[in-house]
Design an enzyme around this catalytic site. Sequence first.
Site, PDB file in Angstrom:
ATOM      1  CB  CYS A 126       0.704  -5.332   1.527  1.00 30.29           C
ATOM      2  SG  CYS A 126      -0.689  -4.482   2.276  1.00 30.29           S
ATOM      3  CG  ASN A 127       1.074  -8.880   6.920  1.00 29.73           C
ATOM      4  OD1 ASN A 127       1.274 -10.007   7.322  1.00 29.73           O
ATOM      5  ND2 ASN A 127       2.035  -7.981   6.852  1.00 29.73           N
ATOM      6  N   GLY A 129      -5.682  -0.449   5.697  1.00 29.23           N
ATOM      7  CA  GLY A 129      -6.149  -1.150   6.899  1.00 29.23           C
ATOM      8  C   GLY A 129      -7.639  -1.063   7.200  1.00 29.23           C
ATOM      9  CB  CYS A 188       1.199  -4.319   9.602  1.00 26.37           C
ATOM     10  SG  CYS A 188       1.205  -2.860   8.538  1.00 26.37           S
ATOM     11  CB  THR A 189       5.073  -5.014   5.329  1.00 22.87           C
ATOM     12  OG1 THR A 189       4.059  -4.266   4.645  1.00 22.87           O
ATOM     13  CG2 THR A 189       4.904  -6.483   5.035  1.00 22.87           C
ATOM     14  CG  HIS A 190       3.456   0.446   6.727  1.00 24.38           C
ATOM     15  ND1 HIS A 190       2.759  -0.283   5.803  1.00 24.38           N
ATOM     16  CD2 HIS A 190       3.589   1.700   6.193  1.00 24.38           C
ATOM     17  CE1 HIS A 190       2.478   0.486   4.751  1.00 24.38           C
ATOM     18  NE2 HIS A 190       2.979   1.691   4.963  1.00 24.38           N
ATOM     19  CB  SER A 226      -0.908   0.003   1.235  1.00 23.97           C
ATOM     20  OG  SER A 226      -0.123   0.046   2.412  1.00 23.97           O
TER      21      SER A 226
HETATM   22  N1  DGL Z   1       1.698  -2.650   4.981  1.00 23.60           N
HETATM   23  C1  DGL Z   1       0.409  -3.162   5.026  1.00 23.60           C
HETATM   24  C2  DGL Z   1       0.251  -4.443   5.803  1.00 23.60           C
HETATM   25  O1  DGL Z   1       1.114  -5.209   5.825  1.00 23.60           O
HETATM   26  C3  DGL Z   1      -0.788  -2.298   5.031  1.00 23.60           C
HETATM   27  C4  DGL Z   1      -0.817  -1.065   5.808  1.00 23.60           C
HETATM   28  C5  DGL Z   1      -2.027  -0.249   5.426  1.00 23.60           C
HETATM   29  O2  DGL Z   1      -2.036   0.246   4.303  1.00 23.60           O
HETATM   30  O3  DGL Z   1      -2.923  -0.124   6.259  1.00 23.60           O
HETATM   31  O4  DGL Z   1      -0.729  -4.744   6.363  1.00 23.60           O
END
Ligand code: DGL
Length: 265
Positions: free
Chosen positions: A74-75, A44, A185-187, A12
Amino acid sequence: MIKSSAIGVYDSGFGGLSVWRELRRLLPEESLTYLGDGKNCPYGGRSREAIIGFAEAAVERLLEEGVKLIVVGCNTATTAAIDHLRERWPDLPIVGLEPAVKPACLTTRSRRIAVLATEHSLKSDMFLRTASRYAQDVEVLKVVGRDFVEIVEASEEHTDRADRAVRSVVEPLVGSGVDRIVLGCTHYPFLRPLIERIVGDSGIEVIDSGEAVARRVKWLLERYDIAQSEGATPEFKFLTFADEEYRGRLELKAQTIERELTNEK
Ligand code: DGL
C-alpha cells in the site's frame, strides 16, 4: 525466522492483491498471508497518525501468524508509516511500495509524466523527496484517482461507474503531453485494462511498482537466507479487520488472480 514461514502482505483492502499477483509470478513456492484491513479503508484521506496506528496493528497481527517478511502493499501506508514500522521492528525485513516515479522519469521522452495516487501519498514527504530527486527536469502532474479505491473495494471494475471514474481522470491526460502514467496506488492496477483502453495508441505507457517490489522481496529472501525450499507447496491465508464476508471476498479475488495466472502459462 524460518524458511517455510509465509510472507505477510498488508494493504488497506484489496489493493495489495495486485502486489500478490506479482509475488505469485516471481515466487511461486512462497506461502502468503494476506491482511486486507477493510475496516478502515480507504486510507487515502486519513491522517498520518491514524494510518500509523492501522499499520502497526496490521504488522502485529501478521507477526502473530509467524510471517518472516512483510510487504506493505500500500503506497499510502508506506508513505505514512514505513519509517515508524522499521524503527519498531528493526530485525524484521519490511518492504514498502512507492510510486514508480524513478523509472518513469528515466524513460520519459516528453519530460512530462502523471502520477495517479491517493491524496495522502501525493502530499507526503516521501513522494516529494522522490520527485525532487528524479524529476528535476521532468514535469510531474499529480492526479488523485477519485473513486478508484472505492470501485475496486466494491468489485465494480467492470461497471459503468468504473468507466465514468476512469474516463474523467485519464481522458484529460491524453493529449496533454504526458507520455508516462504512474499507478501510485496498489488498487489502481485493477483498473489498468480500462486505463489502457482510454489511453489507446496515444503512446502513453502505464507503469506500476508491483514487479519491482516482487524482485526486491526475492532479493531480501536470498540475502537473509529465508527463501522457501525448492519444490515446496505454498499455503495461503486471508485476514481482515472487517468481517467474514469481506475476508471471503479477498480470498475469492485472490482465487481469480490464481486462475488468470494459470491461464497465462
Ligand atoms: N492501496 C492503497 C495505496 O496504495 C491505499 C488506498 C486507500 O486505502 O486509500 O495507496
